[in-house]
Write an enzyme that holds these catalytic residues in place. Structure first.
Site, PDB file in Angstrom:
ATOM      1  CB  SER A   1       2.475   6.902   4.687  1.00 22.89           C
ATOM      2  OG  SER A   1       1.380   6.353   5.346  1.00 22.89           O
TER       3      SER A   1
ATOM      4  CD  GLN B   1      -2.343   1.277   2.830  1.00 26.46           C
ATOM      5  OE1 GLN B   1      -1.635   1.022   3.802  1.00 26.46           O
ATOM      6  NE2 GLN B   1      -3.610   1.617   2.948  1.00 26.46           N
ATOM      7  N   GLY B   2       0.786   2.050  -1.029  1.00 28.42           N
ATOM      8  CA  GLY B   2       1.581   3.277  -1.112  1.00 28.42           C
ATOM      9  C   GLY B   2       0.725   4.502  -0.853  1.00 28.42           C
TER      10      GLY B   2
ATOM     11  CD  GLU C   1      -4.808   0.291   6.623  1.00 27.30           C
ATOM     12  OE1 GLU C   1      -5.008   0.819   5.514  1.00 27.30           O
ATOM     13  OE2 GLU C   1      -3.788   0.488   7.302  1.00 27.30           O
TER      14      GLU C   1
HETATM   15  C1  LIG Z   1       4.508  -0.656  11.145  1.00 30.73           C
HETATM   16  C2  LIG Z   1       3.889   0.321  10.223  1.00 30.73           C
HETATM   17  C3  LIG Z   1       3.494  -0.086   8.968  1.00 30.73           C
HETATM   18  C4  LIG Z   1       2.963   0.812   8.070  1.00 30.73           C
HETATM   19  N1  LIG Z   1       2.619   0.376   6.830  1.00 30.73           N
HETATM   20  C5  LIG Z   1       2.174   1.266   5.901  1.00 30.73           C
HETATM   21  C6  LIG Z   1       1.875   0.851   4.583  1.00 30.73           C
HETATM   22  O1  LIG Z   1       1.999  -0.321   4.237  1.00 30.73           O
HETATM   23  N2  LIG Z   1       1.482   1.777   3.685  1.00 30.73           N
HETATM   24  C7  LIG Z   1       1.325   3.101   4.029  1.00 30.73           C
HETATM   25  O2  LIG Z   1       0.931   3.878   3.181  1.00 30.73           O
HETATM   26  N3  LIG Z   1       1.589   3.530   5.289  1.00 30.73           N
HETATM   27  C8  LIG Z   1       2.011   2.641   6.222  1.00 30.73           C
HETATM   28  N4  LIG Z   1       2.299   3.068   7.490  1.00 30.73           N
HETATM   29  C9  LIG Z   1       2.241   4.501   7.754  1.00 30.73           C
HETATM   30  C10 LIG Z   1       1.160   4.964   8.673  1.00 30.73           C
HETATM   31  O3  LIG Z   1      -0.086   4.971   8.044  1.00 30.73           O
HETATM   32  C11 LIG Z   1       1.580   6.358   9.150  1.00 30.73           C
HETATM   33  O4  LIG Z   1       2.743   6.187   9.921  1.00 30.73           O
HETATM   34  C12 LIG Z   1       0.521   7.018   9.969  1.00 30.73           C
HETATM   35  O5  LIG Z   1      -0.582   7.355   9.182  1.00 30.73           O
HETATM   36  C13 LIG Z   1       1.049   8.261  10.684  1.00 30.73           C
HETATM   37  O6  LIG Z   1       1.696   9.133   9.829  1.00 30.73           O
HETATM   38  P1  LIG Z   1       3.162   9.666  10.160  1.00 30.73           P
HETATM   39  O7  LIG Z   1       4.026   8.499  10.397  1.00 30.73           O
HETATM   40  O8  LIG Z   1       3.530  10.597   9.089  1.00 30.73           O
HETATM   41  O9  LIG Z   1       3.010  10.426  11.534  1.00 30.73           O
HETATM   42  P2  LIG Z   1       2.482  11.920  11.725  1.00 30.73           P
HETATM   43  O10 LIG Z   1       1.241  12.088  10.958  1.00 30.73           O
HETATM   44  O11 LIG Z   1       3.588  12.861  11.485  1.00 30.73           O
HETATM   45  O12 LIG Z   1       2.116  11.896  13.260  1.00 30.73           O
HETATM   46  C14 LIG Z   1       3.020  12.208  14.317  1.00 30.73           C
HETATM   47  C15 LIG Z   1       2.207  12.284  15.608  1.00 30.73           C
HETATM   48  O13 LIG Z   1       1.271  13.343  15.514  1.00 30.73           O
HETATM   49  C16 LIG Z   1      -0.031  12.878  15.774  1.00 30.73           C
HETATM   50  N5  LIG Z   1      -0.988  13.608  14.944  1.00 30.73           N
HETATM   51  C17 LIG Z   1      -0.907  13.866  13.619  1.00 30.73           C
HETATM   52  N6  LIG Z   1      -1.980  14.512  13.198  1.00 30.73           N
HETATM   53  C18 LIG Z   1      -2.773  14.701  14.259  1.00 30.73           C
HETATM   54  C19 LIG Z   1      -4.036  15.298  14.458  1.00 30.73           C
HETATM   55  N7  LIG Z   1      -4.749  15.855  13.460  1.00 30.73           N
HETATM   56  N8  LIG Z   1      -4.567  15.277  15.707  1.00 30.73           N
HETATM   57  C20 LIG Z   1      -3.869  14.709  16.732  1.00 30.73           C
HETATM   58  N9  LIG Z   1      -2.675  14.139  16.601  1.00 30.73           N
HETATM   59  C21 LIG Z   1      -2.130  14.124  15.380  1.00 30.73           C
HETATM   60  C22 LIG Z   1       0.007  11.414  15.438  1.00 30.73           C
HETATM   61  O14 LIG Z   1      -0.988  10.690  16.147  1.00 30.73           O
HETATM   62  C23 LIG Z   1       1.400  11.021  15.862  1.00 30.73           C
HETATM   63  O15 LIG Z   1       1.398  10.688  17.224  1.00 30.73           O
HETATM   64  C24 LIG Z   1       2.813   2.172   8.417  1.00 30.73           C
HETATM   65  C25 LIG Z   1       3.209   2.577   9.693  1.00 30.73           C
HETATM   66  C26 LIG Z   1       3.729   1.671  10.591  1.00 30.73           C
HETATM   67  C27 LIG Z   1       4.142   2.162  11.919  1.00 30.73           C
END
Ligand SMILES: Cc1cc2nc3c(=O)[nH]c(=O)nc-3n(C[C@H](O)[C@H](O)[C@H](O)COP(=O)(O)OP(=O)(O)OC[C@H]3O[C@@H](n4cnc5c(N)ncnc54)[C@H](O)[C@@H]3O)c2cc1C
Lengths: 379, 400
Positions: free
Chosen positions: B134, B131-132, B250
């Site tokens: 993020s 899944q692409g 999901e």
């Molecule tokens: C093990 C693992 C597997 C994954 N696999 C995939 C995958 O296959 N494909 C894919 O596309 N993505 C994948 N992801 C990505 C995942 O969907 C993102 O990590 C997630 O959506 C959070 O985005 P970020 O990492 O950019 O964190 P950020 O969005 O930068 O968040 C940082 C912190 O800020 C908080 N935050 C952000 N926005 C808000 C808000 N509006 N209100 C309150 N708090 C907030 C978050 O809760 C977090 O604690 C994976 C992540 C993990 C950990």
């Protein structure tokens, strides 16, 4: 090895669904919170006209046998009614009366039909249970003496001033017993009303010394009935708390979607939003436990499953209403701290609910015994 | 018992017999705890073979239509299989993104041709999906992703980077959310959704190591990669809507997943069994009053969620917040699992300090690894905090 997660039985009969409808619209249409507030500082704490309507709908006898004029719908039928009354923060002697009736059914085995008939037609009854502040105590300090009269006091007797008769949990020849005492057997000075933290509730201490009960129930069914009373009481208080917490949640959401600060609705601030989500999740959990317990009771399930379910319901609902009431005051700001804000009703109800029939820690202690001991002592 | 209940019971007995016969013994290498941590070719080959075995036995996606590889059965049958897989501690069915998100999505809004082309290889694990969504700069704020897809003849030319892409280094296809029109007033309207092939030139996946020490996710770089225009789902600009539908599968808000067996089942019962022998202050751990209280709280939470799932099937008990239980299930479930696993990791006295490579670790350091691993669930698929926003806004009606 069976899972500690146990059964997940949960259903709702058509009769329960119908009662839920009726009770919810009754509370919505007939008992708005302004009407509740009119009686916060009166002696009885409720509107007699409201009580009369509840009796007319058959609610005091909903679980009682048809032979005594009840609807014989099962104890689970009480749950949607009490939940709706909790939502309305309506205080009436219904819970005390239903619990007294159920205790007589469980313990009395037909010997008390006239009393049950009276309950079904709206006579207020209550159980004189507590010897003091300890819900976990055996509650046997009132004793039937050799001359047949009682000695000792009971405390926090719910709706005592309104009650037409009392079911007194006591001891007779070293065994638990129930003494039936008519209001007319008590002198006025025997009753000392409490100033309760929940303004919709009423209770009193009662000195039963020298009173001769009109009837004494003894035997194995009495001991079992008293244990069941502890659980059913916990369940109904949990049920009421689910309704009140739900009301608290809706009031909170209303305020958060109307009050603005810094040019924004306060409901957009996550410091308020996320705890409110946790209150919501708590309402869902406690509600599931309550209907789970009701389902097991109506199916006459394994007694230890019923016990587990009732205790979980009370432990969960107690924590929920404590949190909801507390946050409700805080999230209404200065207005939240006023008598006029309904948060007052919620936070006061929460303190009453916490202790009644045992607090969360009390129930979890028993749950640990029921759930963990069989597992850790095996193999 | 009704006829179908009798039949289901008979089926459960068949499944039991099959599991006893076919569930492989643990290999001499560590298997991942969930589909998020498939890190080595060895793990991949093993899991691919296992999923194929389950599929060929007819025990995968039993409730999907027969023409696409299912059995057209009632979902209750797959539930029986999933329970048996957990009970037999069977290896996970790892092609989860295909099985549980893409498959149901295609059955929901895909064309007949797309279903024929993609679903069977998902089930047999011949084709792995990733899944692409993020990107390095946009995670929670998914609507702002910047990876560009520019139409050129029969292709879209893709440039940019995706990150945290689970299974990206092994995948044959990616569900790709890319920007086809930049700088729109409504950023969501510029997004499109592709069933993009991974084996084309200009796509490069670089594995990233996790807190647990394992691999499983990647950064994927697109450099003038030519994605066929025919792989787009719905139309240009419909990407956000399709992505949101995907997230419903999901997050378990919508049903239809091929199998629930994508993670090593970890229950409070396992915790009690594993830690029964631990001593605390000279007594068995579960004699300690505080430990008992905390354990009961966890048991209650687990039962409340199980009851919630049951209650979803009783309409009269869902009138106040019709979607509430479904929309809060990820928020509740993943956070509960994190705290429960942490409790398992923390209640081992000195052994809590050991990790998986230490021969003296309790159950091979399972709880420590499981606790770390669980952050994949509380961060991935929309973080806990974002889930709380969703519940607040969509269940309670609170403002953004
Ligand atoms: C093990 C693992 C597997 C994954 N696999 C995939 C995958 O296959 N494909 C894919 O596309 N993505 C994948 N992801 C990505 C995942 O969907 C993102 O990590 C997630 O959506 C959070 O985005 P970020 O990492 O950019 O964190 P950020 O969005 O930068 O968040 C940082 C912190 O800020 C908080 N935050 C952000 N926005 C808000 C808000 N509006 N209100 C309150 N708090 C907030 C978050 O809760 C977090 O604690 C994976 C992540 C993990 C950990």
């Amino acid at each position: 090895m069976a899972s500690v997660l146990g059964t997940t039985a949960l259903s709702l009969s058509d009769e329960q669904a119908m009662l839920m409808e009726v009770a919810r619209s009754f509370v919505r249409d007939q008992v708005p919170i302004e009407r509740v507030r009119e009686h916060l500082e009166s002696a009885s704490g409720f509107d007699p006209a409201v009580w009369a309507e509840m009796v007319a709908m058959g609610w005091s006898g909903v679980a009682l046998p048809e032979a005594v004029g009840g609807a014989e719908m099962g104890f689970g039928a009480v749950v949607p009614i009490i939940e709706a009354l909790g939502f309305g923060v309506v205080g009436t002697p219904l819970m005390s009366t239903i619990l007294a009736g159920q205790l007589l059914v469980d313990a009395g085995a037909g010997a008390v039909d006239d009393r049950l008939t009276a309950i079904a037609s709206g006579s207020v009854a209550t159980v004189a249970f507590l010897d003091g502040g300890d819900w976990g105590a055996p509650q046997r300090s009132v004793v039937v003496q050799a001359n047949g009269s009682l000695s000792g006091c009971k405390h926090f007797v719910g709706d005592a001033l309104e009650a037409a008769f009392f079911v007194v949990v006591c001891e007779y020849e070293g065994e638990p017993a129930l003494a039936l005492v008519d209001r007319s057997a008590l002198a006025a000075e025997a009753l000392t009303p409490n100033a309760l933290i929940d303004l919709t509730k009423r209770s009193a201490s009662i000195d039963f010394s020298g009173v001769k009960p009109e009837q004494l129930l003894t035997g194995a069914t009495v001991a079992e009935g008293i244990e069941r009373y502890r659980l059913y009481g916990a369940l109904l208080c949990a049920t009421e708390a689910v309704g009140t917490s739900h009301r608290c949640l809706t009031a909170l959401v209303d305020y958060m979607t109307t009050r603005k600060q810094f040019g924004k609705l306060i409901g957009s601030y996550q410091a308020l939003k996320h705890p409110t989500v946790d209150i919501y999740c708590g309402v869902e959990d406690a509600r599931s436990f309550v209907y789970h317990a009701a389902t097991l009771i109506d199916r006459a399930a394994d007694p230890s499953d019923i016990e587990i379910a009732c205790r979980m319901a009370k432990a969960s609902a107690t924590e929920l209403i404590g949190y909801a009431g507390d946050r409700s005051v805080q999230f209404h700001g200065g207005f939240g701290f006023t008598w006029d804000c309904d948060s007052t009703l919620f936070i006061r109800r929460a303190q009453w609910t916490r202790q009644v029939f045992g607090d969360a820690g009390h129930h979890r202690k028993h749950l640990a015994r029921l759930l963990l001991d069989p597992v850790i002592n095996s193999g | 018992m009704t006829e179908s209940a009798t039949e289901l019971k008979r089926f459960a007995a068949d499944v039991d017999a099959w599991m006893a016969e076919n569930v492989p013994t643990q290999p001499d290498f560590l298997l991942p705890l969930s589909f998020l941590e498939v890190g080595t070719e060895q793990q991949l080959d093993f899991l691919r073979q296992w999923q194929r075995t389950v599929f060929e036995a007819g025990f995968l996606a039993m409730h999907w239509p027969t023409e696409y590889g299912g059995q057209g059965a009632d979902p209750a049958y797959q539930a029986v299989v999933d329970q048996a897989l957990a009970r037999y501690n069977a290896p996970i069915l790892f092609n989860t993104i295909g099985l549980n998100w893409v498959g149901p999505l295609l059955l929901d809004i895909g064309s007949h041709e797309q279903r024929l082309r993609y679903i069977r290889p998902i089930l047999s694990a011949e084709e792995i999906w990733c899944q692409g969504f993020s990107e390095p700069d946009y995670g929670s704020d998914l609507g702002s992703v910047q990876t560009r897809a520019v139409r050129d003849g029969d292709d879209y030319v893709v440039n940019g980077s995706k990150i945290w892409t689970t299974l990206g280094n092994f995948a044959d296809h990616m569900i790709l959310l890319a920007r086809t029109t930049p700088n729109l007033e409504r950023k969501y309207d510029g997004l499109s959704f592709f069933l993009a092939p991974m084996g084309i030139a200009g796509v490069d996946a670089q594995p990233i190591r996790k807190v647990t020490g394992e691999y499983g996710f990647n950064q994927v770089f697109f450099t003038d990669a030519r994605v066929p225009a025919g792989t787009m789902m719905e139309g240009e600009g419909d990407g956000w809507r399709v992505a949101m539908k995907t997230l419903e599968y999901e997050r378990g808000v919508s049903a239809g997943q091929a199998s629930g067996h994508w993670i090593v089942s970890t229950q409070i019962d396992d915790l009690i069994a594993d830690l029964k022998g631990v001593q605390r202050d000279g007594e068995p751990l579960f004699q300690d009053p505080l430990v008992r209280d905390d354990t009961v709280k966890l048991i209650m939470e687990a039962r409340a969620m199980a009851l919630g799932r049951k209650r979803m099937t009783v309409p009269a008990l869902n009138t106040d917040y019709p979607m509430g239980l479904a929309l809060s299930s990820k928020y509740r479930g993943t956070e509960y699992a994190r705290r429960m696993k942490l409790f398992g990791a923390a209640m081992q006295g000195g052994h809590s300090a050991l990790y998986v490579d230490d021969p003296g670790a309790i159950r091979g350091g399972f709880w420590q690894r499981a606790y770390f691993s669980n952050f994949g669930a509380t961060i991935g698929g929309g973080t806990t905090q974002v889930q709380a926003n969703i519940i607040a806004e969509h269940v309670l009606g609170l403002p953004k």
